[in-house]
Design a protein around this motif. Structure first.
Motif, PDB file in Angstrom:
ATOM      1  N   GLU A 149     132.205  55.195  80.876  1.00 30.46           N
ATOM      2  CA  GLU A 149     131.549  55.406  82.168  1.00 30.46           C
ATOM      3  C   GLU A 149     130.219  54.673  82.194  1.00 30.46           C
ATOM      4  OE1 GLU A 149     131.083  59.556  81.525  1.00 30.46           O
ATOM      5  OE2 GLU A 149     133.088  60.048  82.229  1.00 30.46           O
ATOM      6  N   TRP A 180     130.503  56.977  76.498  1.00 28.86           N
ATOM      7  CA  TRP A 180     131.909  57.201  76.195  1.00 28.86           C
ATOM      8  C   TRP A 180     132.175  58.673  76.395  1.00 28.86           C
ATOM      9  CZ3 TRP A 180     135.570  53.697  75.564  1.00 28.86           C
ATOM     10  CH2 TRP A 180     135.206  52.415  75.217  1.00 28.86           C
ATOM     11  N   GLN A 228     136.353  53.111  83.196  1.00 29.93           N
ATOM     12  CA  GLN A 228     137.539  52.400  82.709  1.00 29.93           C
ATOM     13  C   GLN A 228     138.152  53.178  81.567  1.00 29.93           C
ATOM     14  OE1 GLN A 228     137.000  48.248  81.946  1.00 29.93           O
ATOM     15  NE2 GLN A 228     138.737  48.134  80.575  1.00 29.93           N
ATOM     16  N   ALA A 229     139.479  53.309  81.587  1.00 29.53           N
ATOM     17  CA  ALA A 229     140.207  53.951  80.483  1.00 29.53           C
ATOM     18  C   ALA A 229     140.440  52.903  79.410  1.00 29.53           C
ATOM     19  CB  ALA A 229     141.533  54.506  80.995  1.00 29.53           C
ATOM     20  N   CYS A 230     140.081  53.226  78.171  1.00 29.32           N
ATOM     21  CA  CYS A 230     140.211  52.301  77.043  1.00 29.32           C
ATOM     22  C   CYS A 230     141.040  52.943  75.945  1.00 29.32           C
ATOM     23  CB  CYS A 230     138.835  51.935  76.498  1.00 29.32           C
ATOM     24  SG  CYS A 230     137.748  51.212  77.743  1.00 29.32           S
ATOM     25  N   THR A 234     143.892  57.479  75.637  1.00 27.04           N
ATOM     26  CA  THR A 234     142.754  56.661  76.058  1.00 27.04           C
ATOM     27  C   THR A 234     141.498  57.515  76.198  1.00 27.04           C
ATOM     28  OG1 THR A 234     143.277  56.968  78.387  1.00 27.04           O
ATOM     29  CG2 THR A 234     144.215  55.029  77.347  1.00 27.04           C
ATOM     30  N   TYR A 235     140.370  56.844  76.159  1.00 27.36           N
ATOM     31  CA  TYR A 235     139.066  57.466  76.372  1.00 27.36           C
ATOM     32  C   TYR A 235     138.403  56.774  77.554  1.00 27.36           C
ATOM     33  CZ  TYR A 235     139.859  59.490  71.829  1.00 27.36           C
ATOM     34  OH  TYR A 235     140.403  60.194  70.784  1.00 27.36           O
ATOM     35  N   LEU A 236     137.555  57.496  78.245  1.00 26.60           N
ATOM     36  CA  LEU A 236     136.901  56.937  79.423  1.00 26.60           C
ATOM     37  C   LEU A 236     135.541  56.359  79.064  1.00 26.60           C
ATOM     38  CD1 LEU A 236     137.664  59.622  82.139  1.00 26.60           C
ATOM     39  CD2 LEU A 236     138.845  57.470  81.705  1.00 26.60           C
ATOM     40  N   CYS A 243     139.901  62.958  75.872  1.00 21.45           N
ATOM     41  CA  CYS A 243     141.024  62.040  75.688  1.00 21.45           C
ATOM     42  C   CYS A 243     142.051  62.314  76.784  1.00 21.45           C
ATOM     43  CB  CYS A 243     141.642  62.247  74.312  1.00 21.45           C
ATOM     44  SG  CYS A 243     142.968  61.095  73.949  1.00 21.45           S
ATOM     45  N   MET A 244     142.548  61.260  77.391  1.00 21.98           N
ATOM     46  CA  MET A 244     143.597  61.414  78.401  1.00 21.98           C
ATOM     47  C   MET A 244     144.756  60.488  78.032  1.00 21.98           C
ATOM     48  SD  MET A 244     141.807  59.438  81.614  1.00 21.98           S
ATOM     49  CE  MET A 244     143.248  59.274  82.615  1.00 21.98           C
ATOM     50  N   VAL A 270     147.650  57.730  79.209  1.00 24.51           N
ATOM     51  CA  VAL A 270     148.111  56.763  80.207  1.00 24.51           C
ATOM     52  C   VAL A 270     149.528  56.370  79.792  1.00 24.51           C
ATOM     53  CG1 VAL A 270     147.715  54.461  81.181  1.00 24.51           C
ATOM     54  CG2 VAL A 270     145.772  55.919  80.620  1.00 24.51           C
TER      55      VAL A 270
END
Length: 117
Positions: free
Chosen positions: A101, A79, A113-115, A97-99, A83-84, A86
């Motif tokens: 990987e 993880w 995937q962005a979650c 969201t958090y990525l 934080c980004m 969307v």
């Protein structure tokens, strides 16, 4: 006033250990090196030369290691703490969201995937 004209050599042992810490970059360590040199009024290596000398150090001391992986045997996931945002295309709502990987180490195939949680 006397000015020191000998170039201070970077401590590559220290640099290599620091690079193992999360969030540390070669650029950040170069900036520390420059600050140290400026504080004693000593010339310093430019960034590209600093990086070349570090790579020479790594090669000379065999500090890299190749790990063999069997195809499909392992999956490496993480993880990302960054934080980004969307945006919902219909409502314009901002969704933090958090990525997530994942990489298959044998093929180096990666999935991200962005979650929202």
């Amino acid at each position: 006033m006397k000015i020191n004209l000998s170039i201070k050599r970077p401590d590559f042992d220290y640099i290599h250990k620091e690079l193992l810490k999360p969030g540390t970059t070669i650029k950040l360590l170069w900036e520390e090196y420059v600050d140290d040199c400026c504080s004693i009024k000593s010339p310093f290596y430019q960034y590209s030369y600093f990086c070349e000398r570090y790579l020479d150090y790594v090669k000379k001391h065999n500090l890299t290691m190749h790990i063999n992986h069997k195809p499909g045997d392992k999956l490496m996931g993480n993880w990302n703490d960054t934080c980004m945002t969307v945006y919902n295309q219909y409502t314009g709502e901002e969704i933090p969201t958090y990525l997530f990987e994942v990489t298959l180490p044998f093929s180096m195939y990666s999935y991200v995937q962005a979650c929202p949680r």
